[in-house]
Design a protein around this motif. Structure first.
Motif, mmCIF file in Angstrom:
data_model
loop_
_atom_site.group_PDB
_atom_site.id
_atom_site.type_symbol
_atom_site.label_atom_id
_atom_site.label_comp_id
_atom_site.label_asym_id
_atom_site.label_seq_id
_atom_site.Cartn_x
_atom_site.Cartn_y
_atom_site.Cartn_z
ATOM 1 N N HIS A 288 0.854 -1.192 0.000
ATOM 2 C CA HIS A 288 0.000 0.000 0.000
ATOM 3 C C HIS A 288 0.887 1.238 0.000
ATOM 4 O O HIS A 288 1.824 1.360 0.796
ATOM 5 N N ARG A 289 0.555 2.154 -0.913
ATOM 6 C CA ARG A 289 1.265 3.443 -0.990
ATOM 7 C C ARG A 289 0.257 4.547 -0.687
ATOM 8 O O ARG A 289 -0.789 4.635 -1.330
ATOM 9 N N HIS A 290 0.579 5.333 0.319
ATOM 10 C CA HIS A 290 -0.281 6.465 0.680
ATOM 11 C C HIS A 290 0.400 7.746 0.206
ATOM 12 O O HIS A 290 1.466 8.129 0.710
ATOM 13 N N VAL A 291 -0.199 8.365 -0.810
ATOM 14 C CA VAL A 291 0.365 9.592 -1.381
ATOM 15 C C VAL A 291 -0.734 10.635 -1.425
ATOM 16 O O VAL A 291 -1.826 10.396 -1.957
ATOM 17 N N LYS A 292 -0.451 11.795 -0.844
ATOM 18 C CA LYS A 292 -1.435 12.876 -0.836
ATOM 19 C C LYS A 292 -0.699 14.188 -1.042
ATOM 20 O O LYS A 292 0.238 14.512 -0.301
ATOM 21 N N GLY B 246 -1.753 2.310 13.292
ATOM 22 C CA GLY B 246 -2.740 2.299 12.217
ATOM 23 C C GLY B 246 -3.395 0.943 12.060
ATOM 24 O O GLY B 246 -4.603 0.841 11.821
ATOM 25 N N CYS B 247 -2.589 -0.121 12.213
ATOM 26 C CA CYS B 247 -3.158 -1.474 12.135
ATOM 27 C C CYS B 247 -4.168 -1.705 13.252
ATOM 28 O O CYS B 247 -5.225 -2.316 13.036
ATOM 29 N N ARG B 248 -3.842 -1.235 14.440
ATOM 30 C CA ARG B 248 -4.783 -1.389 15.562
ATOM 31 C C ARG B 248 -6.069 -0.605 15.284
ATOM 32 O O ARG B 248 -7.166 -1.047 15.657
ATOM 33 N N ASP B 249 -5.959 0.548 14.624
ATOM 34 C CA ASP B 249 -7.160 1.296 14.245
ATOM 35 C C ASP B 249 -8.047 0.465 13.318
ATOM 36 O O ASP B 249 -9.283 0.518 13.405
ATOM 37 N N ALA C 120 1.218 10.061 8.330
ATOM 38 C CA ALA C 120 1.113 9.417 7.022
ATOM 39 C C ALA C 120 1.265 7.906 7.151
ATOM 40 O O ALA C 120 0.526 7.134 6.531
ATOM 41 N N PHE C 121 2.208 7.450 7.972
ATOM 42 C CA PHE C 121 2.403 6.007 8.124
ATOM 43 C C PHE C 121 1.278 5.367 8.938
ATOM 44 O O PHE C 121 0.950 4.197 8.731
ATOM 45 N N ARG C 122 0.702 6.107 9.863
ATOM 46 C CA ARG C 122 -0.448 5.546 10.589
ATOM 47 C C ARG C 122 -1.621 5.355 9.636
ATOM 48 O O ARG C 122 -2.301 4.321 9.660
ATOM 49 N N THR C 123 -1.857 6.356 8.772
ATOM 50 C CA THR C 123 -2.929 6.247 7.779
ATOM 51 C C THR C 123 -2.660 5.100 6.825
ATOM 52 O O THR C 123 -3.560 4.319 6.482
ATOM 53 N N ALA C 124 -1.394 4.950 6.421
ATOM 54 C CA ALA C 124 -1.042 3.870 5.497
ATOM 55 C C ALA C 124 -1.210 2.509 6.160
ATOM 56 O O ALA C 124 -1.676 1.550 5.531
ATOM 57 N N GLY C 125 -0.817 2.398 7.441
ATOM 58 C CA GLY C 125 -0.968 1.126 8.152
ATOM 59 C C GLY C 125 -2.418 0.704 8.241
ATOM 60 O O GLY C 125 -2.747 -0.472 8.031
ATOM 61 N N ARG C 126 -3.288 1.668 8.540
ATOM 62 C CA ARG C 126 -4.715 1.338 8.636
ATOM 63 C C ARG C 126 -5.254 0.884 7.287
ATOM 64 O O ARG C 126 -5.927 -0.153 7.183
#
Length: 694
Positions: free
Chosen positions: A500-504, A553-556, A589-595
């Motif tokens: 997963h790549r989170h880019v904004k 993020g995974c825990r979320d 950003a990494f928390r959002t990506a982990g979720r």
């Protein structure tokens, strides 16, 4: 000043533990009567007991709320907590065990070790609480001390050290032989005092044989007793008592006594055993905690502090129960170190604020006696605290410390509650909040989809009692929906290398995070509970602070699963790779990506829904077994065992919790009111209608 009666070495803080209907409350009542604390024997069936003082307890004939009482015996102060025996109120037992130094486990002489007996025994094991056993109801038809002791050995796995031999059986039970002092202790009538005398001729040989067995069992486990046994071929009474004390306190043996609490036979020797074998506050290890603000780190001994049971040490106490009464809010405390006096200022280490002690009370169930002070080793109630909850640490403001709170089990059953009159909605919300404050195992929330208020707890009876308490205390007309169980979702077959790549980028600083995850079941079989996260990233491709953000993020993402929106459990997530951007990467950003990565991985995984299951023990007449087995099968029950005990059939089965609603009424109908059952939650299992997202 503290008197000799309440010096630290003469204090015993103990609980009475057992399965429902084994006789815990009756034992407590007889202890109060034998010590002169009460002058009339309270009876559960008459609703005249001291500790079962709540109207619901008297109506139902069971203990619901842990009740503390205090009495004196042989120059010792005994602080007793009578705990519930029903599985729905196991959290009350957990909070009590957290602050106790010892316990008396009560067993039914006919039934032996019952399901909840085993549960509370395991709870005491986790807390390292020394115990002695009391086999009760020897006056009943079918009572068998040896069979009860065998069940203790086989199911609980301690070394039972039997120190008494019954005199008479069933209706003829009139006393015991004390195998340590080799004398007979008899009671002519229920209200008369114990009489000591010689061992009856017909029991003399059996008493010698059992005394020898006791000596050999103790010598096998205690070095001092072994030396004396080898040199003298016997063990003296003095050495036996000292060895039994050591074996009890280090958990290598359990002293077993017997009697009939209802007939007031065997209580005085039980009190002598409590004084002789169970530890005082100075005999248990110092309580440990961490400095305020550090939390309670697991496995980190470097930051932990110890507080010894010393009245002159800095004050530290743990609140284990909160009770709102018409005269004020009572907070029950176990004082571990130091001294407090009426009017003192203490620190609530969890809320990080100071509180003032208004009054200090010695508790006698629903009655209280004023105290000027409380010192290390005391169990008392205080008035005046506003923020303290069960599990709160109170301490000296100059020496703050946080003690480890008792654990709280996750709720398994929920009901929707609402006030039938709109005008009462605010009063209901206040009452529910107070209820959750008193009982941490109750959870109140608002369903985001329906807007309903949902009350969750440990079982159908737990919720029924809670709602009835609101109705009686507040005079509210409350409507209750059908109970629902707490389902979970888990991974049956995971995925590897999910990218997963989170880019904004929307002007200014952007967001960039790239993660690669492996997802797999945490346990070999479906139904495993928990979540584990690890990182195998090498070369610093994902800095450590971003790894922690990915885990958060995974825990979320675990809050709602892809099948039906139930919480996800029983999986292991491994961060295997990733990359960062010099400017745009951040913890957010990494928390959002982990979720997002875990949500995507779960959609690609094979998933199933889990439902809570319970071990059910049904006791019915033998002629009703066929109908009961058929009914259990219809409820998706899996029979795991059956036995005949005292003329009744005992069937054990594993049944989904959702199928047990209303089972008590159905069982009574099938057995003409002669059948009983108990249920003990044992975990989760896949539902028959398994689903998959691929």
């Amino acid at each position: 000043m503290r008197t000799d009666l309440t010096s630290l070495t003469t204090v015993r803080n103990l609980g009475i533990l057992a399965h429902v209907d084994a006789g815990k409350t009756t034992v407590t009542e007889r202890i109060l009567y034998a010590t002169g604390t009460t002058h009339r024997r309270g009876e559960v069936h008459d609703g005249t007991t001291v500790t079962d003082f709540d109207p619901q307890e008297r109506d139902r004939g069971i203990t619901i709320f842990a009740a503390a009482v205090s009495c004196a015996w042989d120059g010792h102060r005994l602080n007793l907590i009578d705990t519930p025996g029903h599985v729905d109120f196991a959290d009350e037992v957990e909070r009590s065990l957290r602050v106790l130094d010892g316990a008396v486990a009560v067993f039914d002489a006919v039934a032996g070790v019952e399901p909840q007996s085993e549960s509370v025994w395991r709870q005491a094991d986790r807390h390292g609480v020394p115990r002695i056993a009391f086999v009760n109801k020897l006056d009943r038809a079918g009572a068998d001390l040896d069979a009860a002791v065998a069940s203790i050995r086989d199911r609980l796995h301690p070394a039972p050290l039997v120190v008494q031999l019954p005199i008479g059986s069933q209706d003829g039970f009139r006393g015991v032989v004390d195998l340590i002092r080799m004398q007979a202790l008899t009671w002519a009538e229920a209200g008369e005092a114990m009489v000591a005398g010689p061992v009856p001729d017909e029991l003399r040989e059996e008493a010698r044989r059992r005394r020898r067995m006791l000596e050999e069992a103790v010598a096998e486990r205690h070095t001092g007793a072994l030396e004396e046994f080898c040199t003298q071929s016997t063990v003296s009474s003095t050495t036996l008592v000292a060895a039994l004390r050591d074996l009890t306190r280090n958990g290598d043996g359990v002293v077993v006594l017997c009697g009939s609490a209802y007939r007031n036979r065997g209580i005085e020797p039980l009190l002598d055993a409590v004084v002789a074998y169970l530890p005082s506050p100075v005999d248990v290890p110092p309580v440990r905690g961490v400095p305020e603000g550090n939390g309670v780190p697991e496995g980190n001994d470097e930051t932990r502090e110890e507080r010894t049971a010393d009245p002159d040490a800095p004050f530290a106490a743990l609140a284990f129960k909160v009770n709102a009464t018409p005269t004020g809010r009572l907070t029950y405390l176990r004082v571990y170190s130091g001294t407090i006096e009426k009017g003192d200022t203490v620190r609530d280490a969890n809320a990080r604020r100071t509180e003032r002690i208004g009054r200090i009370l010695r508790v006698q169930a629903d009655r209280h006696a004023q105290l000027e002070r409380a010192v290390a080793g005391d169990i008392v109630a205080v008035v005046g605290l506003k923020s303290a909850r069960a599990g709160t640490t109170l301490c000296d403001p100059a020496a703050p410390i946080v003690l480890e709170p008792p654990g709280v089990a996750d709720p398994v059953v929920s009901v929707a509650v609402e006030a039938r009159r709109t005008a009462d909605s605010d009063r209901l919300a206040t009452a529910l909040a107070r209820l959750a404050e008193e009982d941490p195992s109750l959870v109140v929330r608002t369903d985001p989809e329906t807007g309903q208020t949902v009350l969750s707890g440990m079982g159908e009876l737990h919720l029924e009692v809670a709602v009835e308490k609101i109705r009686r205390a507040q005079g509210l007309d409350v409507g209750v929906g059908r109970p629902r169980v707490a389902y979970r979702e888990t991974v049956v077959r995971g995925v590897r290398g999910h990218v997963h790549r989170h880019v904004k980028q929307d002007g200014g600083a952007g967001q960039f995070a790239h993660v690669v995850l492996d997802v797999e079941p945490l346990h070999p079989e479906p139904g495993g509970i928990g979540f584990a996260f690890r990182s195998t990233v090498v070369g610093g491709r994902v800095p450590q602070e971003y790894v922690r953000a990915v885990e958060a993020g995974c825990r979320d993402a675990l809050a709602e699963g892809p099948l039906a929106g139930h919480p996800v459990t029983g999986l292991r997530v491994t961060l295997t790779d990733g990359s960062t951007h010099v400017k745009d990467s951040s913890e957010m950003a990494f928390r959002t990506a982990g979720r997002a990565a875990l949500l995507g991985a779960l959609r690609d995984s094979a998933m199933t829904v889990l439902e809570p299951v319970a071990e059910v023990t049904v006791t019915v007449p033998e002629d009703a077994v066929g109908g009961v087995l058929g009914d259990l099968a219809a409820r998706r029950g899996r029979v795991t065992g059956s036995a005949v005990r005292a003329g009744a059939a005992v069937v054990t089965a594993t049944v989904p919790l959702s199928e047990l609603f209303g089972y008590a009424t159905r069982l009574r109908g099938r057995t003409q009111g002669r059948g009983t059952f108990t249920a003990r939650p044992t975990g989760y299992a896949p539902t028959p209608q398994t689903g998959s997202t691929r």
